[in-house]
Every structure is written in structure tokens, then in C-alpha cells.
Design a protein around this motif. Sequence first.
Motif, mmCIF file in Angstrom:
data_model
loop_
_atom_site.group_PDB
_atom_site.id
_atom_site.type_symbol
_atom_site.label_atom_id
_atom_site.label_comp_id
_atom_site.label_asym_id
_atom_site.label_seq_id
_atom_site.Cartn_x
_atom_site.Cartn_y
_atom_site.Cartn_z
ATOM 1 N N ARG A 164 0.791 -1.220 -0.152
ATOM 2 C CA ARG A 164 0.019 -0.063 -0.096
ATOM 3 C C ARG A 164 0.854 1.170 0.091
ATOM 4 O O ARG A 164 0.789 2.370 0.692
ATOM 5 C CB ARG A 164 -1.079 -0.159 1.186
ATOM 6 N N ALA A 165 1.972 1.204 -0.670
ATOM 7 C CA ALA A 165 2.917 2.297 -0.753
ATOM 8 C C ALA A 165 2.352 3.629 -1.101
ATOM 9 O O ALA A 165 1.472 3.772 -1.849
ATOM 10 C CB ALA A 165 3.973 2.054 -1.761
ATOM 11 N N GLY A 166 2.720 4.613 -0.115
ATOM 12 C CA GLY A 166 2.171 5.909 -0.419
ATOM 13 C C GLY A 166 0.781 5.932 0.542
ATOM 14 O O GLY A 166 0.546 7.150 0.692
ATOM 15 N N SER A 167 0.116 5.142 1.082
ATOM 16 C CA SER A 167 -1.087 5.241 1.916
ATOM 17 C C SER A 167 -0.506 4.719 3.441
ATOM 18 O O SER A 167 -0.035 4.192 3.778
ATOM 19 C CB SER A 167 -2.003 4.115 1.468
ATOM 20 N N ALA A 168 -1.638 5.391 4.249
ATOM 21 C CA ALA A 168 -1.408 5.184 5.550
ATOM 22 C C ALA A 168 -1.970 3.860 5.822
ATOM 23 O O ALA A 168 -3.241 3.663 5.433
ATOM 24 C CB ALA A 168 -2.149 6.433 6.259
ATOM 25 N N VAL A 169 -1.529 3.069 6.900
ATOM 26 C CA VAL A 169 -2.102 1.924 7.163
ATOM 27 C C VAL A 169 -2.158 1.847 8.631
ATOM 28 O O VAL A 169 -1.192 2.061 9.364
ATOM 29 C CB VAL A 169 -1.018 0.662 6.717
ATOM 30 N N VAL A 197 12.845 -3.774 11.578
ATOM 31 C CA VAL A 197 12.712 -3.462 10.154
ATOM 32 C C VAL A 197 13.688 -2.081 9.919
ATOM 33 O O VAL A 197 14.192 -2.081 8.927
ATOM 34 C CB VAL A 197 11.510 -3.509 9.403
ATOM 35 N N ARG A 198 13.196 -1.304 10.622
ATOM 36 C CA ARG A 198 13.885 0.168 10.388
ATOM 37 C C ARG A 198 15.298 0.028 10.665
ATOM 38 O O ARG A 198 16.225 0.622 9.659
ATOM 39 C CB ARG A 198 13.313 1.094 11.297
ATOM 40 N N ALA A 199 15.866 -0.683 11.550
ATOM 41 C CA ALA A 199 17.276 -0.757 11.853
ATOM 42 C C ALA A 199 18.017 -1.525 10.744
ATOM 43 O O ALA A 199 19.156 -1.074 10.147
ATOM 44 C CB ALA A 199 17.479 -1.564 13.232
ATOM 45 N N LYS A 200 17.183 -2.526 9.978
ATOM 46 C CA LYS A 200 17.792 -3.395 9.177
ATOM 47 C C LYS A 200 18.090 -2.410 7.813
ATOM 48 O O LYS A 200 19.037 -2.768 6.922
ATOM 49 C CB LYS A 200 17.296 -4.842 8.787
ATOM 50 N N LEU A 201 16.986 -1.743 7.534
ATOM 51 C CA LEU A 201 16.703 -0.932 6.175
ATOM 52 C C LEU A 201 17.809 0.122 6.431
ATOM 53 O O LEU A 201 18.469 0.532 5.139
ATOM 54 C CB LEU A 201 15.394 -0.264 6.020
ATOM 55 N N GLY A 202 17.870 0.911 7.389
ATOM 56 C CA GLY A 202 18.626 1.993 7.579
ATOM 57 C C GLY A 202 18.361 3.260 7.007
ATOM 58 O O GLY A 202 19.237 3.998 6.518
ATOM 59 N N VAL A 206 11.917 6.194 4.860
ATOM 60 C CA VAL A 206 11.167 5.263 4.256
ATOM 61 C C VAL A 206 9.947 4.860 4.899
ATOM 62 O O VAL A 206 8.848 4.756 4.297
ATOM 63 C CB VAL A 206 11.752 4.064 3.753
ATOM 64 N N LEU A 207 10.203 4.647 6.234
ATOM 65 C CA LEU A 207 8.949 4.010 7.082
ATOM 66 C C LEU A 207 8.400 5.341 8.112
ATOM 67 O O LEU A 207 9.234 5.773 8.945
ATOM 68 C CB LEU A 207 9.192 2.847 7.815
ATOM 69 N N THR A 208 7.352 6.146 7.781
ATOM 70 C CA THR A 208 6.858 7.330 8.459
ATOM 71 C C THR A 208 5.778 6.674 9.698
ATOM 72 O O THR A 208 4.962 5.855 9.322
ATOM 73 C CB THR A 208 6.157 8.230 7.500
ATOM 74 N N THR A 209 5.937 7.127 10.526
ATOM 75 C CA THR A 209 5.048 6.910 11.936
ATOM 76 C C THR A 209 4.060 8.038 11.747
ATOM 77 O O THR A 209 4.386 9.118 11.476
ATOM 78 C CB THR A 209 5.445 6.848 13.203
ATOM 79 N N ILE A 210 2.604 7.474 11.536
ATOM 80 C CA ILE A 210 1.583 8.512 11.592
ATOM 81 C C ILE A 210 1.004 8.675 13.007
ATOM 82 O O ILE A 210 0.215 7.524 13.232
ATOM 83 C CB ILE A 210 0.477 8.199 10.510
ATOM 84 N N ARG A 211 1.134 9.431 13.727
ATOM 85 C CA ARG A 211 0.698 9.561 15.298
ATOM 86 C C ARG A 211 -0.542 9.114 15.412
ATOM 87 O O ARG A 211 -1.528 9.843 14.942
ATOM 88 C CB ARG A 211 1.489 10.713 15.697
ATOM 89 N N PHE A 213 -2.359 6.607 14.489
ATOM 90 C CA PHE A 213 -2.893 6.062 13.527
ATOM 91 C C PHE A 213 -2.000 4.679 12.952
ATOM 92 O O PHE A 213 -2.712 3.424 13.227
ATOM 93 C CB PHE A 213 -3.304 6.589 12.425
ATOM 94 N N GLY A 214 -1.045 4.875 12.505
ATOM 95 C CA GLY A 214 -0.509 3.819 12.047
ATOM 96 C C GLY A 214 0.967 4.274 11.128
ATOM 97 O O GLY A 214 1.809 5.016 11.785
ATOM 98 N N TYR A 215 1.143 3.832 10.017
ATOM 99 C CA TYR A 215 2.558 3.983 9.442
ATOM 100 C C TYR A 215 2.324 3.883 7.799
ATOM 101 O O TYR A 215 1.360 3.613 7.269
ATOM 102 C CB TYR A 215 3.452 2.676 9.674
ATOM 103 N N ARG A 216 3.167 4.486 7.101
ATOM 104 C CA ARG A 216 3.298 4.548 5.664
ATOM 105 C C ARG A 216 4.758 4.237 5.086
ATOM 106 O O ARG A 216 5.579 4.704 5.772
ATOM 107 C CB ARG A 216 2.706 6.042 5.262
ATOM 108 N N PHE A 217 4.419 3.385 4.034
ATOM 109 C CA PHE A 217 5.823 3.310 3.507
ATOM 110 C C PHE A 217 5.977 4.236 2.145
ATOM 111 O O PHE A 217 5.046 4.305 1.372
ATOM 112 C CB PHE A 217 5.904 1.541 2.693
ATOM 113 N N GLY A 218 7.051 4.915 2.085
ATOM 114 C CA GLY A 218 7.381 5.562 0.960
ATOM 115 C C GLY A 218 6.387 7.048 0.746
ATOM 116 O O GLY A 218 5.694 7.205 1.907
ATOM 117 N N GLY A 219 6.134 7.499 -0.171
ATOM 118 C CA GLY A 219 5.276 8.595 -0.510
ATOM 119 C C GLY A 219 5.510 9.786 0.573
ATOM 120 O O GLY A 219 4.831 10.713 0.613
#
Length: 219
Positions: A164-169, A197-202, A206-211, A213-219
Motif C-alpha cells: 500500500r505504498a504511499g497510503s497510511a496503514v 525492520v527500520r534498523a535493518k533498512l537503515g 522510508v517508514l513514516t509513523t503517523i501518530r 493511527f499507523g504507518y506509511r511506506f514511501g510517499g
Amino acid sequence: MHVLLAEDDDGVAGALTEALYEHGHLPTRVRRGEEALARHRQADLLLLDLGLPDLDGLEVLRKLRAVSTVPVVVLTARGDERSVVRGLRLGADDYLVKPVRLAELLARIDAVTRRAAAPATPAPHIVRADDVEVDLDARRVRVGGAEVRLTTKEFAVLAALAARAGSAVSRQQLLDEVWGDAYLAVSRSLDVHLTQVRAKLGRPEVLTTIRGFGYRFGG
């Protein structure tokens, strides 16, 4: 499901084996960690006690994850946060503390069964954000062209967001999709896996926290 039960307590093992049989599963009980490692290929899921007589269960899990992605549910008396976090980081799909309600344990096993049987959701084969590339079909992740190794559960979390890249999950969506039931899943499990995951990707951007609610990949 063929469930491999690694448990050295005869009383606990007997009760679990009976409950698994009654629920339609095929349990095989072993008492030692080395037996679990030797027989995991015959199982659809491993129920793993940490207090085994020959190997610590966390060591069994570490060795298993080097060669297999079989789902693992830790079932143990160790309820301290350090053990829970270590178990999840080593690749456990779930972590239950004894004494456990059999109905809850069976519900979590059912969730694994549903995920295995559910048809894949149509999604782009390869998703990119900056120099992070997630191949959903091949289950591979590359950052800057270099492959990054994720555990089964870590990849499932990332894939749910990348699809769901670019969308909030929402957190509830992630818990339901990755763990099979948002109400049975342990919210802390999601936090631990996202941190890994964040630590391994470095690539924290790329992974945004939406306070709230949840998270978003990219976008």
C-alpha cells in the motif's frame, strides 16, 4: 496442521496434545531442543517452550531461523519483557506466557492456518521507495542494491506496508493482516518488528509513523 510441540513437562504436553487433537491438528511432541531442530521440516508450526533440558529455547529459535521459516509460537513461563523482546527479535511469530488459555492458543494457531490458506492479495511485484526495493513475490529486500535479510515476520510487516505504498496503514490493519487477528495479536510485537525492520533498512525516512493511527511506506 501438523504441529510440532517442544515441551519437556509431561503434564503440560499431555494437555496441549489432547487439545490440539480435539481441534483437528496433528501434534507431535518432542522433549529436547535438538529433536525440534531435527524434526522441524515435518511440521507446519512449532510450539516452542524455552525451558528445554538440552538447549535454551531462544537458542533453538536462533538456529531454526538460520535454516527455516516455519511459523514458531513460543509458549513459556518466561514473561519478562527482555525474554519477550528477544523471542520476537529472533523470529518468533507469537509469544504466549504460561499458564495460557487453551482457547486463546488454539485461536492463534487458527490465525496461522488462515494466513497460510488465504489467497494472496494482488499487489505490485516490486515496490520502490528511494533506494529501498521490496520484491513481494520473491520476498526479497534490497537497499542501495544490497540484499537485506529479514525474518518471516519482519518481511510480512514490511510487505503489508509496501503493498500500500504511499497510503497510511493503521496499526489494527497491520496486526490483523500480519498476525491474523488484531484482537489476539500483541501490539508490542508490532513495535518490536517495526524497530527491527527500520534498523535493518537503515532508511528511517522510508517508514513514516503517523501518530495515533499507523504507518506509511514511501510517499
